[in-house]
Write a protein that holds these residues in place. Structure first.
Motif, PDB file in Angstrom:
ATOM      1  N   ILE A 178       5.767  -0.811   7.240  1.00  0.00           N
ATOM      2  CA  ILE A 178       5.449   0.600   7.466  1.00  0.00           C
ATOM      3  C   ILE A 178       6.298   1.129   8.611  1.00  0.00           C
ATOM      4  CG2 ILE A 178       3.659   2.231   8.166  1.00  0.00           C
ATOM      5  CD1 ILE A 178       1.620   0.406   6.852  1.00  0.00           C
ATOM      6  N   ARG A 179       6.873   2.297   8.417  1.00  0.00           N
ATOM      7  CA  ARG A 179       7.724   2.904   9.445  1.00  0.00           C
ATOM      8  C   ARG A 179       7.104   4.198   9.944  1.00  0.00           C
ATOM      9  NH1 ARG A 179      13.130   3.414   6.341  1.00  0.00           N
ATOM     10  NH2 ARG A 179      12.375   1.451   5.489  1.00  0.00           N
ATOM     11  N   ASP A 180       7.474   4.580  11.169  1.00  0.00           N
ATOM     12  CA  ASP A 180       6.950   5.808  11.768  1.00  0.00           C
ATOM     13  C   ASP A 180       7.480   7.048  11.068  1.00  0.00           C
ATOM     14  OD1 ASP A 180       5.645   4.296  13.641  1.00  0.00           O
ATOM     15  OD2 ASP A 180       7.181   4.516  15.169  1.00  0.00           O
ATOM     16  N   SER A 181       8.749   6.999  10.670  1.00  0.00           N
ATOM     17  CA  SER A 181       9.387   8.188  10.110  1.00  0.00           C
ATOM     18  C   SER A 181      10.610   7.798   9.287  1.00  0.00           C
ATOM     19  CB  SER A 181       9.808   9.151  11.231  1.00  0.00           C
ATOM     20  OG  SER A 181      10.744   8.521  12.104  1.00  0.00           O
ATOM     21  N   ILE A 182      11.095   8.759   8.519  1.00  0.00           N
ATOM     22  CA  ILE A 182      12.330   8.622   7.759  1.00  0.00           C
ATOM     23  C   ILE A 182      13.335   9.581   8.379  1.00  0.00           C
ATOM     24  CG2 ILE A 182      13.413   8.925   5.505  1.00  0.00           C
ATOM     25  CD1 ILE A 182      10.532   8.480   4.346  1.00  0.00           C
ATOM     26  N   VAL A 183      14.450   9.055   8.873  1.00  0.00           N
ATOM     27  CA  VAL A 183      15.413   9.862   9.618  1.00  0.00           C
ATOM     28  C   VAL A 183      16.573  10.279   8.715  1.00  0.00           C
ATOM     29  CG1 VAL A 183      16.974   9.948  11.581  1.00  0.00           C
ATOM     30  CG2 VAL A 183      14.811   8.690  11.760  1.00  0.00           C
ATOM     31  N   ILE A 211       0.846  -1.183   0.000  1.00  0.00           N
ATOM     32  CA  ILE A 211       0.000   0.000   0.000  1.00  0.00           C
ATOM     33  C   ILE A 211       0.890   1.244   0.000  1.00  0.00           C
ATOM     34  CG2 ILE A 211      -1.925  -1.081   1.223  1.00  0.00           C
ATOM     35  CD1 ILE A 211      -0.885   0.181   3.791  1.00  0.00           C
ATOM     36  N   ARG A 212       0.300   2.364  -0.388  1.00  0.00           N
ATOM     37  CA  ARG A 212       1.031   3.632  -0.371  1.00  0.00           C
ATOM     38  C   ARG A 212       0.763   4.364   0.939  1.00  0.00           C
ATOM     39  NH1 ARG A 212       1.429   6.802  -6.126  1.00  0.00           N
ATOM     40  NH2 ARG A 212       1.943   5.026  -7.451  1.00  0.00           N
ATOM     41  N   VAL A 213       1.825   4.871   1.514  1.00  0.00           N
ATOM     42  CA  VAL A 213       1.707   5.641   2.756  1.00  0.00           C
ATOM     43  C   VAL A 213       2.594   6.875   2.668  1.00  0.00           C
ATOM     44  CG1 VAL A 213       1.099   3.706   4.253  1.00  0.00           C
ATOM     45  CG2 VAL A 213       3.492   4.205   3.827  1.00  0.00           C
ATOM     46  N   GLU A 214       2.154   7.944   3.330  1.00  0.00           N
ATOM     47  CA  GLU A 214       2.969   9.149   3.466  1.00  0.00           C
ATOM     48  C   GLU A 214       3.728   9.063   4.780  1.00  0.00           C
ATOM     49  OE1 GLU A 214       3.577  12.033   1.669  1.00  0.00           O
ATOM     50  OE2 GLU A 214       2.665  10.963  -0.012  1.00  0.00           O
ATOM     51  N   VAL A 215       5.054   8.992   4.689  1.00  0.00           N
ATOM     52  CA  VAL A 215       5.868   8.840   5.888  1.00  0.00           C
ATOM     53  C   VAL A 215       6.619  10.145   6.147  1.00  0.00           C
ATOM     54  CG1 VAL A 215       7.690   7.504   7.006  1.00  0.00           C
ATOM     55  CG2 VAL A 215       6.147   6.389   5.375  1.00  0.00           C
ATOM     56  N   PRO A 216       6.471  10.717   7.342  1.00  0.00           N
ATOM     57  CA  PRO A 216       7.135  11.995   7.637  1.00  0.00           C
ATOM     58  C   PRO A 216       8.654  11.869   7.699  1.00  0.00           C
ATOM     59  CG  PRO A 216       6.140  11.091   9.620  1.00  0.00           C
ATOM     60  CD  PRO A 216       5.680  10.227   8.478  1.00  0.00           C
ATOM     61  N   ILE A 217       9.326  12.943   7.313  1.00  0.00           N
ATOM     62  CA  ILE A 217      10.789  13.027   7.392  1.00  0.00           C
ATOM     63  C   ILE A 217      11.168  13.791   8.658  1.00  0.00           C
ATOM     64  CG2 ILE A 217      12.862  13.973   6.301  1.00  0.00           C
ATOM     65  CD1 ILE A 217      11.422  13.711   3.623  1.00  0.00           C
ATOM     66  N   VAL A 218      12.100  13.242   9.411  1.00  0.00           N
ATOM     67  CA  VAL A 218      12.599  13.925  10.607  1.00  0.00           C
ATOM     68  C   VAL A 218      14.119  14.003  10.518  1.00  0.00           C
ATOM     69  CG1 VAL A 218      10.674  13.169  12.046  1.00  0.00           C
ATOM     70  CG2 VAL A 218      12.743  11.796  11.951  1.00  0.00           C
ATOM     71  N   ILE A 252      18.966  24.186   4.916  1.00  0.00           N
ATOM     72  CA  ILE A 252      17.670  24.336   4.260  1.00  0.00           C
ATOM     73  C   ILE A 252      17.125  22.934   4.016  1.00  0.00           C
ATOM     74  CG2 ILE A 252      18.197  26.554   3.193  1.00  0.00           C
ATOM     75  CD1 ILE A 252      18.647  25.076   0.557  1.00  0.00           C
ATOM     76  N   THR A 253      15.821  22.784   4.088  1.00  0.00           N
ATOM     77  CA  THR A 253      15.195  21.475   3.924  1.00  0.00           C
ATOM     78  C   THR A 253      14.133  21.526   2.839  1.00  0.00           C
ATOM     79  OG1 THR A 253      13.605  21.965   5.691  1.00  0.00           O
ATOM     80  CG2 THR A 253      15.625  20.801   6.309  1.00  0.00           C
ATOM     81  N   GLY A 254      13.818  20.354   2.303  1.00  0.00           N
ATOM     82  CA  GLY A 254      12.803  20.235   1.272  1.00  0.00           C
ATOM     83  C   GLY A 254      11.497  19.726   1.841  1.00  0.00           C
ATOM     84  N   ARG A 255      10.896  18.778   1.159  1.00  0.00           N
ATOM     85  CA  ARG A 255       9.591  18.271   1.562  1.00  0.00           C
ATOM     86  C   ARG A 255       9.635  17.636   2.943  1.00  0.00           C
ATOM     87  NH1 ARG A 255       6.592  15.304  -1.200  1.00  0.00           N
ATOM     88  NH2 ARG A 255       7.193  16.047  -3.266  1.00  0.00           N
ATOM     89  N   SER A 256       8.449  17.518   3.557  1.00  0.00           N
ATOM     90  CA  SER A 256       8.372  17.009   4.929  1.00  0.00           C
ATOM     91  C   SER A 256       7.984  15.536   5.000  1.00  0.00           C
ATOM     92  CB  SER A 256       7.346  17.829   5.730  1.00  0.00           C
ATOM     93  OG  SER A 256       6.056  17.746   5.120  1.00  0.00           O
ATOM     94  N   MET A 283      15.960  17.403  -3.538  1.00  0.00           N
ATOM     95  CA  MET A 283      16.755  17.719  -2.362  1.00  0.00           C
ATOM     96  C   MET A 283      15.891  17.663  -1.098  1.00  0.00           C
ATOM     97  SD  MET A 283      17.403  20.282   0.024  1.00  0.00           S
ATOM     98  CE  MET A 283      16.720  21.759  -0.732  1.00  0.00           C
ATOM     99  N   LEU A 284      16.438  17.009  -0.071  1.00  0.00           N
ATOM    100  CA  LEU A 284      15.735  16.920   1.208  1.00  0.00           C
ATOM    101  C   LEU A 284      16.400  17.786   2.279  1.00  0.00           C
ATOM    102  CD1 LEU A 284      15.045  13.075   1.317  1.00  0.00           C
ATOM    103  CD2 LEU A 284      13.525  14.904   0.530  1.00  0.00           C
ATOM    104  N   ALA A 285      17.712  17.910   2.211  1.00  0.00           N
ATOM    105  CA  ALA A 285      18.448  18.750   3.169  1.00  0.00           C
ATOM    106  C   ALA A 285      19.743  19.194   2.516  1.00  0.00           C
ATOM    107  CB  ALA A 285      18.736  17.990   4.462  1.00  0.00           C
ATOM    108  N   LYS A 286      20.156  20.442   2.793  1.00  0.00           N
ATOM    109  CA  LYS A 286      21.375  20.967   2.178  1.00  0.00           C
ATOM    110  C   LYS A 286      21.960  22.073   3.045  1.00  0.00           C
ATOM    111  CE  LYS A 286      23.173  22.755  -2.227  1.00  0.00           C
ATOM    112  NZ  LYS A 286      22.832  23.067  -3.637  1.00  0.00           N
TER     113      LYS A 286
END
Length: 216
Positions: free
Chosen positions: A138-143, A100-107, A123-127, A176-179
């Motif tokens: 399924i994971r709680d977050s992406i670190v 299934i597709r899930v939206e997983v938050p980035i931390v 600077i950060t990109g999408r959340s 880009m997610l972080a720079k």
């Protein structure tokens, strides 16, 4: 068994009668999925509020209805636009054998040594990222570990993250997610220095041209 459990009752009220349910401290909802017929349910307000707060949208919740248990994800939570009260909840009962597709938050964790030294800013990109996974994955977050960003211009792209062969990422791999970048003031000063150097070069060329004309 999922980490979170939520007891539900079969809901008979529909439409405008749901308002009476809410006045009685209940939240109407529905449980649906590829392997079950939709079930209209209702929950005690406090129970569903606490469970959603702890489980979020990326943890499985066992919805228990009349002795049956449906591992589910909270797919849509409707709230009052003024008070923020929960008005209705949709739960997707998952099939453990299907992805299934899930939206997983980035931390982020840690801090870049460049930022610590006040030589650059983060600077950060999408959340969040859209992942296609089996329910068990399924994971709680992406670190993102910021301590790995050790130089000016260091960055983390979507393609730099590792998820395993069973996970599909539905985002641009080059995003880009972080720079780490220069602070605006330092960048402006550097651009000004470059402009001054360019102008000096033009002046020098002009002086040489004038000298050549004088000799003639």
């Amino acid at each position: 068994m999922a980490e979170f459990q939520l007891a539900a009752e079969v809901r008979r009220a529909q439409g405008k009668r749901n308002r009476q349910l809410r006045r009685e401290g209940m939240v109407p909802g529905i449980v649906y999925g590829p392997s079950i017929d939709p079930i209209s349910v209702q929950f005690p307000y406090r129970s569903v509020e606490v469970t959603l707060m702890n489980a979020g949208g990326t943890n499985l919740i066992d919805i228990e209805v009349n002795g049956d248990s449906f591992p589910s994800l909270a797919r849509e939570v409707q709230r009052d636009v003024v008070r923020g009260d929960i008005l209705h909840v949709d739960f997707l009962a998952v099939d453990q054998t299907q992805r299934i597709r899930v939206e997983v938050p980035i931390v982020t964790q840690g801090e870049s040594p460049v930022v610590t030294a006040r030589e650059g800013i983060l600077i950060t990109g999408r959340s969040s990222l859209t992942l296609e996974v089996f329910p068990s994955d399924i994971r709680d977050s992406i670190v993102i570990d910021l301590t790995t960003l050790t130089e000016m211009g260091s960055e983390v792209l979507v393609r730099d993250l590792t998820f395993g062969e069973s996970v599909t990422v539905h985002n641009d791999p080059n995003e880009m997610l972080a720079k780490i970048v220069q602070p605006a003031a330092a960048r402006a000063e550097e651009e000004l220095d470059e402009l001054d150097e360019a102008l000096e070069g033009e002046e020098a060329e002009g002086e040489e041209a004038d000298g050549d004309e004088a000799e003639e």
